[in-house]
Structure formats: structure tokens, C-alpha cells
Design a protein around this motif. Sequence first.
Motif, PDB file in Angstrom:
ATOM      1  N   LEU A  84      40.132 -11.409 -96.491  1.00 58.73           N
ATOM      2  CA  LEU A  84      39.619 -11.154 -95.143  1.00 58.73           C
ATOM      3  C   LEU A  84      40.738 -10.957 -94.129  1.00 58.73           C
ATOM      4  O   LEU A  84      40.610 -10.152 -93.199  1.00 58.73           O
ATOM      5  CB  LEU A  84      38.689 -12.284 -94.706  1.00 58.73           C
ATOM      6  N   ALA A 109      40.408  -7.405 -92.268  1.00 60.42           N
ATOM      7  CA  ALA A 109      39.969  -7.519 -90.874  1.00 60.42           C
ATOM      8  C   ALA A 109      40.956  -6.911 -89.888  1.00 60.42           C
ATOM      9  O   ALA A 109      40.565  -6.483 -88.801  1.00 60.42           O
ATOM     10  CB  ALA A 109      39.731  -8.994 -90.520  1.00 60.42           C
ATOM     11  N   ASN A 137      35.802  -5.271 -85.071  1.00 58.42           N
ATOM     12  CA  ASN A 137      34.531  -5.989 -85.181  1.00 58.42           C
ATOM     13  C   ASN A 137      34.049  -5.984 -86.627  1.00 58.42           C
ATOM     14  O   ASN A 137      33.006  -5.434 -86.937  1.00 58.42           O
ATOM     15  CB  ASN A 137      33.485  -5.299 -84.299  1.00 58.42           C
ATOM     16  N   LEU A 138      34.813  -6.605 -87.500  1.00 50.64           N
ATOM     17  CA  LEU A 138      34.452  -6.609 -88.919  1.00 50.64           C
ATOM     18  C   LEU A 138      33.197  -7.446 -89.160  1.00 50.64           C
ATOM     19  O   LEU A 138      33.055  -8.536 -88.618  1.00 50.64           O
ATOM     20  CB  LEU A 138      35.597  -7.173 -89.761  1.00 50.64           C
ATOM     21  N   VAL A 158      30.710  -9.288 -92.168  1.00 53.85           N
ATOM     22  CA  VAL A 158      30.877  -9.900 -93.492  1.00 53.85           C
ATOM     23  C   VAL A 158      29.514 -10.252 -94.062  1.00 53.85           C
ATOM     24  O   VAL A 158      28.696 -10.898 -93.400  1.00 53.85           O
ATOM     25  CB  VAL A 158      31.741 -11.182 -93.421  1.00 53.85           C
ATOM     26  N   LYS A 210      39.502 -14.040 -88.082  1.00 55.83           N
ATOM     27  CA  LYS A 210      39.362 -12.712 -88.688  1.00 55.83           C
ATOM     28  C   LYS A 210      37.981 -12.111 -88.454  1.00 55.83           C
ATOM     29  O   LYS A 210      37.812 -10.893 -88.440  1.00 55.83           O
ATOM     30  CB  LYS A 210      39.622 -12.796 -90.193  1.00 55.83           C
ATOM     31  N   VAL A 211      36.991 -12.948 -88.298  1.00 59.52           N
ATOM     32  CA  VAL A 211      35.617 -12.469 -88.110  1.00 59.52           C
ATOM     33  C   VAL A 211      34.908 -13.365 -87.107  1.00 59.52           C
ATOM     34  O   VAL A 211      35.214 -14.553 -86.996  1.00 59.52           O
ATOM     35  CB  VAL A 211      34.867 -12.440 -89.468  1.00 59.52           C
ATOM     36  N   ASN A 259      28.953 -11.901 -86.541  1.00 56.49           N
ATOM     37  CA  ASN A 259      29.093 -10.754 -87.440  1.00 56.49           C
ATOM     38  C   ASN A 259      29.013 -11.160 -88.918  1.00 56.49           C
ATOM     39  O   ASN A 259      29.376 -10.374 -89.791  1.00 56.49           O
ATOM     40  CB  ASN A 259      30.417 -10.030 -87.187  1.00 56.49           C
ATOM     41  N   THR A 297      29.116  -3.670 -85.881  1.00 60.13           N
ATOM     42  CA  THR A 297      30.404  -3.777 -86.569  1.00 60.13           C
ATOM     43  C   THR A 297      31.016  -2.403 -86.807  1.00 60.13           C
ATOM     44  O   THR A 297      30.340  -1.381 -86.750  1.00 60.13           O
ATOM     45  CB  THR A 297      30.232  -4.484 -87.923  1.00 60.13           C
TER      46      THR A 297
END
Length: 299
Positions: free
Chosen positions: A106, A110, A115-116, A118, A163-164, A168, A218
Motif C-alpha cells: 500500500l 498509494a 485518493n486511493l 482499498v 496511505k489511505v 475509502n 477514488t
Amino acid sequence: MKKQISIIGAPMDLGQSRRGVDMGPSAIKYAGLVKRLEAIGYDVEDYGDIEISRPDKKEQDHLLLKNLKAVTETNERLYHAVSDIIEKDRFPLVLGGDHSIAIGTLAGVAKPHKNLGVIWYDAHGDLNTAEISPSGNIHGMPLAASLGLGHASLTSIGGYQSKVKPENVVIIGARSLDKGEKELIREKNIRVFTMHEIDRLGMTAVMNDAINYLKDRTDGVHLSLDLDGLDPSDAPGVGTPVLGGISYRESHLAMEMLSEADIITSAEFVEVNPIIDEKNKTAEAAVALAGSLFGEKLL
């Protein structure tokens, strides 16, 4: 999806206590992953396995986090490997290893995204930290670490935090959540489809909801698929099996719907343990699901 795929092996078993999952990448490749993807029409590169650090017996590990130093070092290497593949404009497909490798994956996937999203396809939430973990096993912490929660060594892989975003993330297949994880899910308002929702609504409705929820908010979606998300009757070779899981056919449907939605920009398949598997059944399931994810059709 990009038509060029690079497969990275991350044969690490230090994030948990049961040996054998380090042979997962080899088992998945042996089950025919490369041939399967090439038959669909992909250009497949085997990037090889990253180097796995080993615990230093002379050095006292963090009391609440097993093999912290080795897990951190390995995830830093995975971060660089994934980043290298993304720079080459190829699709990173990571093979575990235990689920702690998702911290490095990730971190790599990322970075180029603002805007990742998951999709966490798993029986567990993996939202523990040292303070709330019942075991101290880091394979129960990668999603929390990727949200920026937990020990600084884990949350800062790749040189940056968070990372996220919690909004999201979509967890699918959860049926074994620790008390602290449940509290965190409520606090962060993380979207979770437990087995109750899958049973009650059906996989089609669940995947439609997950896809619609993520596609507009995302700029890319990472799939982190733990084979223990499947029922142990379909995937017996995993370290932490939980009865009452997603069926093999439901999982194929989920992957087929993700393929049709064309939102997945990176993926990993983790927690295959050939030592406790039945004739490589779980690795073969991983390969079959990867086929569906990458567009393989029945007709």
C-alpha cells in the motif's frame, strides 16, 4: 487494467506465528499463475522475490510487536519494488506471504494517487495496533498501519503517513473482528460487509454497492485479497481459517464484477500456506480468482 503485469513475491512469514506462508508465492506460481494471465492476453513479468529480513536474536524486539524490525525492513523493500513497477507503468501484482506485507504494498501503490481506494477481502479487519492486539502479530495490523494508526515504524513506510483514508476502505467478508477493531470501525465509519450482509443481500448486491461507493470518490483501487476470506472448505491452506466464509463461486463473481467495473489498479493475494494445504488447493483457488479478476471468461 494495464495489459502489462509485474508479479512480485513477498515470501514473509514474520507477521504471524505459524510457519509455512513464506512458501505462498512459490505455490501460487507453481499453480500456473503466469500461464493463466498470459493466456488471457497479458504481458507478464516475474519480478522475482524481494529479500526477507530475519530477526536478529541479539537485538531485543519491540515487546508488543513480534519481529517489528524485520517486518519493517522487508516492507520498505517491498515499497521500493512496487514503486519501481509503477514507474514503469505496469500493474503490480504482489504475492504473499502473510498479510503484513500489505503495509509495503500500500505504501507503494498509494504514493501516485491522491485518493486511493482499498477493497480488503478478508475474514479479519486487520485493524489492530500494539495497544489493542490480542497477539502482537503484525499480520493483524496492516490496514490500521496504512490508515496511519500504530507504531511509527509501520505507519511511516515509504517516508509518509496515512496511505489511505478510512472513508475509502471497503472490507468484504469479515467474520472475526476483535473488540478494538469493532470500536475503530465505528469511530472511523469504515464501510464493512460482514458475512451477514453477504448472506442476506447476496454477493451481487454487496459488490455493486462496494464498486459504486468507491468508483466516484477514488482515483484508483487496490485489492488486498486474503485467501482466508474464503470458507476453509474452499481454501484450507491458510494460517487463520474461520468457518462460514465466502464461497469459491461467490468469490469468482466478486472478481468478475471488479473486472467488469475496471477500477482495480493494483492487487495482492496473501496468506497461502502450502504446508497445511490440500494438494495445493488454496494456491489453485488464488490463481483461478486472479484469472477472473483479470478478465477471464467462462465463454
